[in-house]
Design a protein around this motif. Structure first.
Motif, PDB file in Angstrom:
ATOM      1  N   LYS A 183       0.818  -1.224   0.000  1.00  0.00           N
ATOM      2  CA  LYS A 183       0.000   0.000   0.000  1.00  0.00           C
ATOM      3  C   LYS A 183       0.845   1.264   0.000  1.00  0.00           C
ATOM      4  O   LYS A 183       0.357   2.335  -0.312  1.00  0.00           O
ATOM      5  CB  LYS A 183      -0.885   0.016   1.245  1.00  0.00           C
ATOM      6  N   VAL A 184       2.084   1.156   0.441  1.00  0.00           N
ATOM      7  CA  VAL A 184       2.984   2.308   0.380  1.00  0.00           C
ATOM      8  C   VAL A 184       4.169   1.922  -0.505  1.00  0.00           C
ATOM      9  O   VAL A 184       4.545   0.752  -0.561  1.00  0.00           O
ATOM     10  CB  VAL A 184       3.479   2.734   1.790  1.00  0.00           C
ATOM     11  N   TYR A 185       4.721   2.890  -1.224  1.00  0.00           N
ATOM     12  CA  TYR A 185       5.772   2.530  -2.180  1.00  0.00           C
ATOM     13  C   TYR A 185       6.604   3.743  -2.571  1.00  0.00           C
ATOM     14  O   TYR A 185       6.180   4.897  -2.413  1.00  0.00           O
ATOM     15  CB  TYR A 185       5.163   1.891  -3.441  1.00  0.00           C
ATOM     16  N   ALA A 186       7.786   3.453  -3.086  1.00  0.00           N
ATOM     17  CA  ALA A 186       8.648   4.487  -3.666  1.00  0.00           C
ATOM     18  C   ALA A 186       8.595   4.334  -5.180  1.00  0.00           C
ATOM     19  O   ALA A 186       8.455   3.205  -5.681  1.00  0.00           O
ATOM     20  CB  ALA A 186      10.079   4.297  -3.180  1.00  0.00           C
ATOM     21  N   THR A 187       8.689   5.444  -5.877  1.00  0.00           N
ATOM     22  CA  THR A 187       8.719   5.370  -7.347  1.00  0.00           C
ATOM     23  C   THR A 187       9.882   6.212  -7.862  1.00  0.00           C
ATOM     24  O   THR A 187      10.205   7.261  -7.291  1.00  0.00           O
ATOM     25  CB  THR A 187       7.430   5.929  -7.985  1.00  0.00           C
ATOM     26  N   THR A 188      10.477   5.732  -8.937  1.00  0.00           N
ATOM     27  CA  THR A 188      11.499   6.541  -9.625  1.00  0.00           C
ATOM     28  C   THR A 188      11.166   6.563 -11.115  1.00  0.00           C
ATOM     29  O   THR A 188      10.880   5.516 -11.713  1.00  0.00           O
ATOM     30  CB  THR A 188      12.910   5.957  -9.427  1.00  0.00           C
ATOM     31  N   ILE A 220      12.156  11.208  -8.116  1.00  0.00           N
ATOM     32  CA  ILE A 220      12.026  10.190  -7.062  1.00  0.00           C
ATOM     33  C   ILE A 220      10.964  10.635  -6.063  1.00  0.00           C
ATOM     34  O   ILE A 220      11.009  11.770  -5.582  1.00  0.00           O
ATOM     35  CB  ILE A 220      13.386  10.010  -6.334  1.00  0.00           C
ATOM     36  N   SER A 221      10.019   9.752  -5.775  1.00  0.00           N
ATOM     37  CA  SER A 221       9.080  10.114  -4.710  1.00  0.00           C
ATOM     38  C   SER A 221       8.639   8.864  -3.961  1.00  0.00           C
ATOM     39  O   SER A 221       8.894   7.734  -4.408  1.00  0.00           O
ATOM     40  CB  SER A 221       7.894  10.898  -5.264  1.00  0.00           C
ATOM     41  N   SER A 222       8.001   9.082  -2.811  1.00  0.00           N
ATOM     42  CA  SER A 222       7.668   7.930  -1.975  1.00  0.00           C
ATOM     43  C   SER A 222       6.492   8.248  -1.062  1.00  0.00           C
ATOM     44  O   SER A 222       6.381   9.355  -0.555  1.00  0.00           O
ATOM     45  CB  SER A 222       8.903   7.568  -1.132  1.00  0.00           C
ATOM     46  N   THR A 223       5.627   7.258  -0.893  1.00  0.00           N
ATOM     47  CA  THR A 223       4.532   7.400   0.081  1.00  0.00           C
ATOM     48  C   THR A 223       4.867   6.646   1.378  1.00  0.00           C
ATOM     49  O   THR A 223       4.036   6.535   2.263  1.00  0.00           O
ATOM     50  CB  THR A 223       3.208   6.844  -0.490  1.00  0.00           C
ATOM     51  N   ILE A 224       6.080   6.109   1.450  1.00  0.00           N
ATOM     52  CA  ILE A 224       6.489   5.357   2.650  1.00  0.00           C
ATOM     53  C   ILE A 224       6.950   6.357   3.707  1.00  0.00           C
ATOM     54  O   ILE A 224       7.783   7.215   3.409  1.00  0.00           O
ATOM     55  CB  ILE A 224       7.653   4.391   2.318  1.00  0.00           C
ATOM     56  N   ALA A 248      16.076   3.329  -2.959  1.00  0.00           N
ATOM     57  CA  ALA A 248      17.258   2.823  -3.675  1.00  0.00           C
ATOM     58  C   ALA A 248      16.843   1.779  -4.708  1.00  0.00           C
ATOM     59  O   ALA A 248      17.297   1.800  -5.857  1.00  0.00           O
ATOM     60  CB  ALA A 248      18.259   2.230  -2.677  1.00  0.00           C
ATOM     61  N   ILE A 249      15.939   0.892  -4.324  1.00  0.00           N
ATOM     62  CA  ILE A 249      15.555  -0.205  -5.221  1.00  0.00           C
ATOM     63  C   ILE A 249      14.743   0.299  -6.409  1.00  0.00           C
ATOM     64  O   ILE A 249      14.983  -0.111  -7.552  1.00  0.00           O
ATOM     65  CB  ILE A 249      14.835  -1.312  -4.412  1.00  0.00           C
ATOM     66  N   ALA A 250      13.811   1.228  -6.181  1.00  0.00           N
ATOM     67  CA  ALA A 250      13.056   1.792  -7.310  1.00  0.00           C
ATOM     68  C   ALA A 250      14.017   2.483  -8.281  1.00  0.00           C
ATOM     69  O   ALA A 250      13.885   2.367  -9.506  1.00  0.00           O
ATOM     70  CB  ALA A 250      12.008   2.778  -6.796  1.00  0.00           C
ATOM     71  N   THR A 251      15.027   3.161  -7.730  1.00  0.00           N
ATOM     72  CA  THR A 251      15.978   3.895  -8.577  1.00  0.00           C
ATOM     73  C   THR A 251      16.888   2.933  -9.352  1.00  0.00           C
ATOM     74  O   THR A 251      17.135   3.115 -10.551  1.00  0.00           O
ATOM     75  CB  THR A 251      16.806   4.871  -7.704  1.00  0.00           C
TER      76      THR A 251
END
Ligand code: PMV
Length: 317
Positions: A33-38, A96-100, A113-116
């Protein structure tokens, strides 16, 4: 060339934090439900070999060349370059953004780091395996955590519930019965690097007291493994309480964590404990059914700044 986008989930540790740094097993699950995106946006015109980084969540808008080489974003990019045998990237912008929640024990640094890493290696046409991505992210985690166990980068890169022991083969858990979890944020920022260092200091001063605590936590994680697979919530609840008491002995709970744990139990949770580094950050509660409403309300009433629910579903391996 079109923009490339990659995503990585948050995570939560169910059992075994801190002891996992001392080669004891721990259990963690991804939280989708929460995630990082790049997003990698190729530069259309103009500047040569310029990498620009925008991370609005942390008010960062900077050229890579102006970042300290020890900055986690700079280290992430360097790890990617090493892995794909390049000495520089083509001109591009990384968004880079994140809802975490940041500094809350939900793996935000590893997920970013992993999304990037995923976005860049896909963009370069050199996708890596989950294991390779996890290893690169581990190097970035060292900057954030000092001496990380590797559990965050592993569970986030593989996106599977794991039974993790540092330096040993890692088991992906084959869940047979769903379990329902409520994650509540104390709103107190915590530094995993600091809590890990505090525990390290305690155990260095008095190994005879603290090593048995790590071992007992390891035994709890070992027993919890099967209980989680089969959905034995009564046993899981009891083990969470046992684990929490040992974490208290490691001095990593806090009055706010204790308050949320007690509110969740009063509202009907079968177990509750802190999760992650502690001294703030998040706690988790195990709900007896899919209807987690009363536990969520009780946690918010007790001062939680954010509540996230997640179900560990059957067949998630
Ligand atoms: O959930 P986090 O990111 O706060 O990780 C903490 C887990 C520890 O066991 C305390 C440290 C580690 O590296 O495993």
């Amino acid at each position: 060339m079109p923009a490339i986008y990659a995503k990585a989930p948050g995570k939560i540790i169910l059992f075994g934090e801190h002891a996992v740094v001392y080669a004891q097993p721990a259990i963690a699950i991804p939280v989708n439900k929460v995630y990082a995106t790049t997003r990698v946006i190729p530069e259309v015109a103009g500047r040569k070999n310029q990498v620009h980084i925008k991370a609005p969540d942390i008010q960062l808008d900077v050229d890579l060349a102006d970042l300290d080489e020890e900055h986690p974003f700079a280290v992430t990019i360097q790890q990617v370059l090493n892995a794909v045998n390049l000495d520089h990237l083509p001109s591009l912008t990384l968004l880079i953004s994140s809802t975490i929640p940041i500094a809350a024990g939900m793996g935000s640094s590893a997920a970013i780091a992993i999304a990037t890493i995923r976005a860049l290696t896909d963009f370069l046409g050199k996708p890596l395996t989950a294991g390779e991505i996890s290893s690169l992210a581990f190097e970035v985690e060292k900057i954030h955590h000092g001496t990380p166990s590797g559990i965050d980068n592993y569970v986030i890169a593989h996106q599977k519930p794991v039974f993790f022991t540092h330096g040993k083969p890692i088991e992906h858990l084959e869940i047979q019965q769903p379990t329902h979890w409520v994650i509540a944020d104390t709103g107190e920022k915590t530094s995993t690097k600091d809590t890990v260092a505090a525990v390290r200091k305690l155990q260095a001063l008095d190994p005879e007291t603290y090593h048995p605590i790590f071992e007992q936590i390891g035994e709890i994680a070992f027993t919890a493994r099967q209980a989680l697979i089969t959905g034995n919530i009564d046993l899981l609840g009891q083990l969470m309480g046992d684990n929490q008491r040992l974490l208290e002995q490691l001095t990593v709970s806090s009055p706010k964590l204790d308050k949320l744990i007690s509110a969740a139990l009063t509202a009907g949770a079968v177990g509750a404990k802190l999760s992650g580094g502690g001294r703030g950050g998040n706690m988790i509660a195990l709900a007896p059914t899919q209807n987690t409403q009363s536990i969520e309300s009780a946690l918010l009433e007790a001062g939680a700044t954010r509540v996230i629910t997640t179900t560990l579903n059957k067949g998630e391996t």
